[in-house]
Structure formats: structure tokens, C-alpha cells
Design an enzyme around this catalytic site. Structure first.
Site, PDB file in Angstrom:
ATOM      1  N   ASN A 131       0.859  -1.179   0.000  1.00 43.07           N
ATOM      2  CA  ASN A 131       0.000   0.000   0.000  1.00 43.07           C
ATOM      3  C   ASN A 131       0.893   1.226   0.000  1.00 43.07           C
ATOM      4  O   ASN A 131       1.348   1.686   1.048  1.00 43.07           O
ATOM      5  CB  ASN A 131      -0.905  -0.040   1.234  1.00 43.07           C
ATOM      6  CG  ASN A 131      -1.854   1.150   1.280  1.00 43.07           C
ATOM      7  OD1 ASN A 131      -1.748   2.068   0.480  1.00 43.07           O
ATOM      8  ND2 ASN A 131      -2.766   1.139   2.234  1.00 43.07           N
ATOM      9  N   CYS A 134      -1.587   6.337   1.257  1.00 41.35           N
ATOM     10  CA  CYS A 134      -2.765   6.465   2.079  1.00 41.35           C
ATOM     11  C   CYS A 134      -3.015   7.942   2.180  1.00 41.35           C
ATOM     12  O   CYS A 134      -2.259   8.656   2.792  1.00 41.35           O
ATOM     13  CB  CYS A 134      -2.585   5.796   3.424  1.00 41.35           C
ATOM     14  SG  CYS A 134      -3.745   4.462   3.519  1.00 41.35           S
ATOM     15  N   GLY A 248     -14.173   2.032  -8.358  1.00 43.57           N
ATOM     16  CA  GLY A 248     -15.584   2.211  -8.697  1.00 43.57           C
ATOM     17  C   GLY A 248     -16.224   1.055  -9.415  1.00 43.57           C
ATOM     18  O   GLY A 248     -17.306   1.206  -9.985  1.00 43.57           O
ATOM     19  N   GLY A 269     -14.371  -2.881  -4.494  1.00 43.78           N
ATOM     20  CA  GLY A 269     -14.153  -2.260  -3.185  1.00 43.78           C
ATOM     21  C   GLY A 269     -15.420  -1.694  -2.583  1.00 43.78           C
ATOM     22  O   GLY A 269     -16.203  -2.405  -1.955  1.00 43.78           O
TER      23      GLY A 269
END
Lengths: 310, 285
Positions: A131, A134, A248, A269
């Protein structure tokens, strides 16, 4: 009435064999068990667990979420049980045969590397996703994914720390996603996942202050789909790395668009919140699309976008 | 049966969706596959009816208290009722939905209220839309323990479900800010008065005692005040918290409530019912 033609739904994402192209995105699927009431986890390719840090994190003070047009902002603050508790308590609760990609986070490169190391060799973990962004965590300063040099050092360290397939989840909050994709390719990543949430803001016009306690948050949901799709398309033209498309995706049709633009696999997601069965339905729908349009293998859809005429 | 069951996703058919007096709406859904729930649990409802075309705005489902569920009649599905007010775009769209439309429901969710203990005196305190969270519990508790219901709102006609409470014979005291129904003032004034009464007989609806437990739901400031009043009298207080939610089942981590000791609980997974003393009230938005 003839039987539906058999479609080979399996894909290989950077060395990770998946029964189909649908994963769920980090931070939207907990540690897997929460979705057991809604569908059989074996009906999707696997899931990406909530980002793990060396030590457990409480996360940000509320408010942490707010709905925005066709989307939402989040500023969760990477609340997680910590890598050791994940291995000890969460992994055993995941059914056998469900691939887990472990998402890794740290405020410094060393912390990322440590998380990667601890997850390597652990049962059920078939790959790692770094990741690199953030949008809402203050410590760590600039997102690693926003700076080519920082990103390069991060991927290099993660690559050294683990021999597992290594995906890098890219930040969209950059001028050139292609540049960041090339950095990952240069440092030996197995693949790239894009995009993470888009840095955004919502304010309360009547209280006259930001809605989120942490002010900024990451925008996700259908609102960002065209941005994500564009970035997948750009990354595909920049690198040969396998791509996992995120942003999306709520329906099989959405997912097919990402495959056509060059993604080998996709992650669902925010849509999990509107419909806990979304990921499973997307997987079924992709196979149905392939059958209906004469594609024997779902992988034949990857990059099959045709140019506009003329 | 008053037990939580595994949550389901159902595209539930609207049986009835009507104005219920004041600004309250009453929605009744046929829910195929409903297995039961514990009083105090909630459900996530789509922000408006499902339409043929996909709609992404408003995006997120809305948490709604389960007001009550009537058991299935021969061959038919259970019917779940929700009382709500129009407070935003999602509830506005819901109010426009008609019988025959479908609403996506995920539930039951959350922990629900615990069973009253033997000898406990139950005081249910509902303010505004919080009343909807308490009706099922008040009915359930009334079969097992003396129950007193304290219900308050801004004005007469805004006390949700008042007739239902009366029909069930639950002893009630009401308050309105403008004095148009019951006592003039706040429902927290009613609680102070009830807990101040000397402990005498154990008749239902009679004076409260130190063995009273307060079950409160309403605006955050109201619940905080109930917690203070109860603590001052040595009574336990349970609150049903509200929060903005996205998923409702413990995954998005959006509905964090700060805890008094440290860290956060999730209102959807660890609540919505909490012991009031475990909450860091100053940190609740």
C-alpha cells in the site's frame, strides 16, 4: 436451448493463480469472515486483506466517512489488528482454498519490509500488495506513491524482504501514473494494482468546517471509475507488468471495461457496501459476458480494447 | 424468539409506506428468508427503492432501527417495520417509494439489547427518532420485567409509535418541548424525576429504584445526559448509538465510536448497544 459455452475464467496475476479475475480491495473486505453470510468466498478469485502494520493501530477519530456524489470519502487511519494478530487469529478463520493477498503498510520503508518478511511463508497468503499510498494518514508525510524516488526505494526493500509475488498499489494522486508504473517495473514488482482512493475534501456548509475529523479523505466509488480506467489504460501502455484494476467497479460490465483496457484482474471495493454479494455477482457476470461475446477465456479480454474508428 | 441470526441480503417488497402522523413515516417490508432478530438490532436499507436502472447516487445504504417484525402468517414471509423521518436525500427517496417497489435490506445487524436481569426494573428512554430503536425491546422486556417508557419529542404528533406503545399497555410518561403533549420539557427531565422517586412497590410503571436499568436512544446529547443521570443514581445505563455508516457489518471501519479506556469500537459490529460508561462521550461527533 443449448448449454452455455464453457468459459475458462482463470487468470494469473503476476505469478498468483486465481480461479477468476475478481478480488476484493484492501480495507473493504475486512479479514474475509465478515462476508461468509453473503456468499461462498470460493466464488471469487480471492481477497486482499486490510492493510497491516507491524503494531496494531486504532485508526483515526471519527467522523471517518462521508457520502459524496456517487462516492464516499474515507479517513479510517489504517485501523488494523497488526501483522502478528492477523497471522495468529484472522488467517485461521479463513476457509481453505481462499487465496489471500496481504496488504502491507508502514510509515517508514523498514516497517513495510518487516511486515512483508513476517507474512512470507505463512499459509494461505499467496502474494503481497504494498500500500504505497494512504491519502489520510498524517505520519509518513507525503505518500510513498507520490514520489518516484521514495516509491523506488520502497519497492526495492519489499522485493528484498520477500520472494512472494509482489503487487504495488499505486496512488492516483500523481502527475504521471506511467512514471510510477515504470518505477515499479524497474524494481522488480510482480504487478501493479491501481488505483487507490483519490485525495479529496468535503465540508459542512452549515457547521462551516470539514466533515471528516482528519480533514482530507480518500474518494472511492463510481465517481472515480473514469479516472481509474484512464490510469489503467495509461499504465498498460507504459509497462508490461500485469495490472489489477481498481476504482468504482460495481458491476460485471464495469469490470470488463478494466480488462479491455489492460487489467489482468480487478478488485471490487466500495461496491461491497451497497451490495455484500457484489464481488460474487461481478465474477459470474464476467463469465457470462465472455460466453455471450464468444471469448473462450476471460484472459482473452485483457487489452482487447479496439481503437476508435478513423 | 429474541436472538440475533445470521444477516441476509434481501430485495424486500414494500407492503406499506405511509405518513404516520407528524413527520414520521412507517415502512413495512415483506422479507423472504427472514430468520429472526434480537430487539435493538438494525438493518441497512438502500437509499430509496431499487429501480430497473442502476443508480449510484445517493450511494450508500442507510442504517434503520428494526421497529418490529411480525411473524410469518401461513406461507407468507415475515413483515419488518421501520419508522423513520425524512432527514436527507436517502430518506426523501425512501418516502417516495410505493407498495410493490423493492428496497435492498441487509440485516439483522448489530448486537441488540441484552436480556433484562431477574428483578430488574426497566426504564426505556426515547428521544425523537431514537424511540424507533426501543419499541421492540420495550415489548419484549414487558413480558419479563416491570417496564416504564419515557418518550419525548419536540411537539405532540412527533412522538413516534406512541399509539403502538399504548396499545401494548406499556406504562408511559411523555414530554414535549412545547408542552403540547405530556410534561413540558425534555425527556431527560422525566428520567431524573423517575429515578428520584423513592423505591416502593414493584408494580409495573411504579416508582423506580436503584435496581433500575436505563435503556436510552436519541440524540447524542440526550443519551449522554441519561448516562450522567443514571450514574448519579447508581443505575446502569445502556445506550443505542447512532452513526453514519457505509457497510453496516463491520468491514469499512467507518462508524468508530471512541471508548473511554482507549481506542474505538464499531457501532455496527460491537454495538449499537453499549454500556454508557464504556463510551468516551466527549469524542463522539
Amino acid at each position: 436451448m443449448s448449454a452455455a459455452p464453457r468459459v475458462d475464467a482463470a487468470v494469473n496475476l503476476g505469478g498468483i493463480s486465481l480461479r477468476n479475475a475478481v478480488l476484493t480491495a484492501s480495507g473493504t473486505f475486512g479479514y474475509g469472515a465478515e462476508f461468509a453470510p453473503f456468499f461462498d468466498l470460493h466464488s471469487i478469485g480471492g481477497f486482499v486483506a486490510k492493510s497491516l502494520t507491524v503494531e496494531p493501530r486504532h485508526g483515526n477519530a471519527p467522523p471517518r466517512i462521508v457520502e459524496t456524489p456517487a462516492g464516499m470519502l474515507n479517513s479510517i487511519g489504517l485501523e488494523n489488528v497488526g501483522v502478528d494478530a492477523f497471522i495468529r487469529e484472522k488467517l485461521p478463520a479463513i476457509p481453505d482454498g481462499v487465496p489471500v493477498i496481504a496488504s502491507c503498510f508502514g510509515t517508514e520503508v523498514d516497517e513495510y519490509a518487516e511486515v512483508c518478511k513476517r507474512l512470507t511463508g505463512v499459509p494461505k497468503v499467496v502474494g503481497l500488495e504494498i500500500n504505497a499510498s494512504c491519502p489520510h494518514v498524517k505520519s509518513g508525510g507525503i505518500e510513498f506513491g507520490q514520489d518516484a524516488r521514495l516509491l523506488g526505494s520502497l519497492v526495492r526493500a519489499a522485493r528484498r524482504a520477500s520472494g512472494l509475488p509482489l503487487l504495488v498499489k499505486l496512488s492516483p494522486n500523481v502527475t504521471s501514473i506511467s512514471e510510477m508504473a515504470r518505477v515499479c517495473e524497474g524494481e522488480g514488482a510482480s504487478g501493479i494494482s491501481l488505483i487507490n482512493a483519490v485525495l479529496a475534501l468535503e465540508v459542512d456548509a452549515f457547521a462551516r468546517r470539514p466533515v471528516l475529523r482528519n480533514t482530507l479523505g480518500g474518494l472511492s466509488g463510481p465517481a472515480i471509475r473514469p479516472i481509474a480506467l484512464r490510469m489503467v489504460w495509461e499504465a498498460r501502455r507504459a509497462v508490461r507488468l500485469p495490472i489489477c484494476g481498481i476504482g468504482g467497479i460495481a458491476t460485471a460490465e464495469d469490470a470488463v471495461k478494466f480488462l479491455l483496457c489492460g487489467a489482468t484482474a480487478v478488485q471490487v471495493g466500495t461496491a461491497n457496501y451497497l451490495n455484500p454479494m457484489a464481488a460474487s455477482e461481478v465474477a459470474q457476470g464476467i463469465a457470462a459476458y465472455a460466453a455471450e461475446h464468444g471469448f473462450e477465456r476471460v484472459s482473452d479480454l485483457v487489452g482487447a480494447l479496439e481503437s476508435p474508428p478513423g | 424468539m429474541n436472538e440475533p441470526t445470521t444477516a441476509i441480503r434481501a430485495d424486500a417488497e414494500i407492503v406499506e409506506n405511509r405518513a404516520d402522523g407528524g413527520s414520521t413515516w412507517r415502512l413495512r417490508l415483506r422479507v423472504d428468508g427472514w430468520r429472526g432478530y434480537r430487539a435493538g438490532q438494525f438493518a441497512m436499507l438502500s437509499p430509496g427503492p431499487l429501480t430497473g436502472a442502476l443508480r449510484w447516487d445517493p450511494l450508500l445504504p442507510r442504517p434503520m432501527a428494526i421497529y418490529r417484525v411480525s411473524a410469518p402468517q401461513a406461507g407468507d414471509a415475515a413483515q419488518l417495520e421501520v419508522l423513520y423521518k425524512v432527514v436527507g436525500r436517502g430518506t426523501a427517496l425512501l418516502a417516495g417509494a410505493r407498495p410493490g417497489d423493492r428496497v435492498r435490506l441487509v440485516g439483522p445487524l448489530g448486537n441488540g439489547f441484552p436480556e433484562p436481569a431477574d428483578g430488574e426494573r426497566v426504564i426505556v428512554v426515547g428521544g425523537g427518532t431514537g424511540i424507533a430503536s426501543l419499541f421492540a425491546f420495550a415489548c419484549h422486556a414487558a413480558a419479563r420485567a416491570p417496564v416504564l417508557g419515557l418518550l419525548g419529542a419536540s411537539t405532540a404528533g412527533e412522538i413516534m409509535g406512541l399509539e403502538d406503545f399504548r396499545d401494548r399497555g406499556i406504562p408511559l410518561r411523555t414530554s414535549t418541548e412545547d408542552g403540547s403533549e405530556g410534561t413540558r420539557g425534555r425527556v431527560t427531565d422525566l428520567l431524573e424525576a423517575a429515578l428520584a422517586e423513592p423505591a416502593t412497590s414493584r408494580t409495573a410503571g411504579g416508582p423506580a429504584s436503584a435496581r433500575a436499568t436505563v435503556y436510552a436512544c436519541g440524540p447524542t446529547a440526550m443519551m449522554r445526559r441519561c448516562a450522567e443521570i443514571a450514574a448519579a443514581r447508581g443505575s446502569r445505563c445502556l445506550v443505542s448509538l447512532e452513526n453514519h455508516m457505509a457497510c453496516g457489518f463491520g468491514v469499512c471501519l467507518g462508524c468508530a465510536a471512541p471508548l473511554a479506556k482507549e481506542g474505538f469500537a464499531l457501532v455496527c459490529r460491537d454495538g449499537p448497544v453499549f454500556d454508557a460508561s464504556s463510551i468516551d462521550w466527549a469524542g463522539l461527533p
